[in-house]
Design a protein around this motif. Structure first.
Motif, mmCIF file in Angstrom:
data_model
loop_
_atom_site.group_PDB
_atom_site.id
_atom_site.type_symbol
_atom_site.label_atom_id
_atom_site.label_comp_id
_atom_site.label_asym_id
_atom_site.label_seq_id
_atom_site.Cartn_x
_atom_site.Cartn_y
_atom_site.Cartn_z
ATOM 1 N N LYS A 50 0.835 -1.214 0.000
ATOM 2 C CA LYS A 50 0.000 0.000 0.000
ATOM 3 C C LYS A 50 0.866 1.260 0.000
ATOM 4 C CE LYS A 50 -3.974 -2.072 2.380
ATOM 5 N NZ LYS A 50 -4.880 -1.992 1.209
ATOM 6 N N LEU A 51 1.956 1.245 0.784
ATOM 7 C CA LEU A 51 2.846 2.409 0.824
ATOM 8 C C LEU A 51 3.580 2.591 -0.498
ATOM 9 C CD1 LEU A 51 4.335 1.986 4.428
ATOM 10 C CD2 LEU A 51 2.591 3.612 3.673
ATOM 11 N N LEU A 52 3.996 1.484 -1.121
ATOM 12 C CA LEU A 52 4.640 1.567 -2.432
ATOM 13 C C LEU A 52 3.671 2.151 -3.462
ATOM 14 C CD1 LEU A 52 6.454 -1.899 -2.478
ATOM 15 C CD2 LEU A 52 7.571 0.326 -2.430
ATOM 16 N N GLU A 53 2.429 1.672 -3.452
ATOM 17 C CA GLU A 53 1.435 2.171 -4.395
ATOM 18 C C GLU A 53 1.188 3.667 -4.194
ATOM 19 O OE1 GLU A 53 -1.829 -0.359 -3.484
ATOM 20 O OE2 GLU A 53 -1.239 -1.945 -4.917
ATOM 21 N N LYS A 54 1.173 4.090 -2.941
ATOM 22 C CA LYS A 54 0.949 5.500 -2.640
ATOM 23 C C LYS A 54 2.080 6.370 -3.183
ATOM 24 C CE LYS A 54 0.041 8.654 1.222
ATOM 25 N NZ LYS A 54 -0.126 8.758 2.707
ATOM 26 N N GLU A 55 3.330 5.928 -2.974
ATOM 27 C CA GLU A 55 4.458 6.719 -3.466
ATOM 28 C C GLU A 55 4.510 6.711 -4.990
ATOM 29 O OE1 GLU A 55 9.303 7.147 -2.797
ATOM 30 O OE2 GLU A 55 8.079 6.022 -1.364
#
Length: 271
Positions: A87-92
């Motif tokens: 989720k954090l990778l997708e956000k960045e």
């Protein structure tokens, strides 16, 4: 001297590399996640005693994991970590892609000026100058270098500038070949008020960074080497640091300076 309000974008390439790395990492993490057992890990701590439970949406509080099956606990913990990381990778990734779109790949500000009609451009000083404009402003500075002694050798660069050694001729001519703006023996004032004269004061046009270049040409001479160390200490006292804003080249009688090495320094620091 402030020549422009906003330096050119120098992070675009790094951001593009970061975006590709994020996408690659996302694929790898998703692949690793699929290899792990389904479910998540619940940890219960009672005083000094810790218990681990394998849980799922349909099974709460979960199944107790005995000490002999701690590998399962680690796998479930890893899977939960990966799911959050995805989720954090997708956000960045979304943030960087939006940045590229909104800023025209980091060129929106310069494109706006470049797209103006030529007569209007002539009337405007942009907040970020074209490279040619910046070089022109940077080279307007006038200075007086260190005077030559009467018995100093007559050595000149290809553009007719007098320097003190054959190695300095090599450096200056290499800088000119790479179209690197520089000032020869531009005075630098130390904290004690004394001026020293670095061999070259160079401009990285792409980043707008200014760097000093000092060549030490007789490092097999003990007295010369001692003075070289003292000069480096003087630089350090005013936060001019080798590898950061100071380029150093050296030579001895048996290990002379060569053009290939000079060009490596130029490519590493000035282009």
């Amino acid at each position: 001297m402030i020549i422009e309000l906003l330096a050119p974008d120098t992070i675009q390439q790094k951001l593009e590399e970061r975006l590709q790395l994020l996408k690659q990492t996302q694929k790898e993490v998703e692949k690793e996640t699929r290899r792990l057992p389904e479910g998540s890990l619940r940890i219960s701590q009672k005083e000094k005693h810790i218990e681990y439970y394998a849980t799922s949406e349909a099974d709460n509080p979960g199944t107790y994991i005995p000490k002999g099956k701690m590998k399962l606990a680690a796998q479930l913990a890893q899977r939960t970590y990966y799911l959050r990381i995805i989720k954090l990778l997708e956000k960045e990734i979304r943030t960087l892609e939006a940045y590229f779109e909104e800023t025209e790949n980091g060129k929106a500000i310069s494109n706006f000026y470049n797209n103006l009609c030529p007569p209007r451009r002539k009337l405007i000083k942009p907040i970020t100058l074209l490279d040619e404009q910046f070089i022109e402003e940077w080279q307007k500075v006038e200075w007086t270098g260190h005077p030559f002694s009467e018995d100093a050798p007559q050595l000149f660069t290809t553009k007719g500038e007098r320097v003190r050694s054959k190695s300095e001729v090599q450096i200056a001519d290499s800088l000119n070949r790479f179209r690197i703006p520089y000032r020869y023996e531009y005075p630098l004032r130390l904290k004690n008020g004394i001026n020293i004269y670095p061999d070259f004061y160079c401009l990285n046009v792409r980043t707008r960074q200014e760097l000093y270049w000092e060549h030490f040409g007789m490092m097999d001479n003990p007295e010369y080497a001692k003075n070289a160390v003292q000069k480096l200490q003087q630089y350090n006292s005013i936060q001019i640091i080798p590898g950061k804003n100071l380029i150093i080249t050296m030579e001895t009688t048996t290990s002379p300076l060569n053009v290939k090495y000079i060009e490596q320094q130029i490519k590493s620091y000035l282009t």
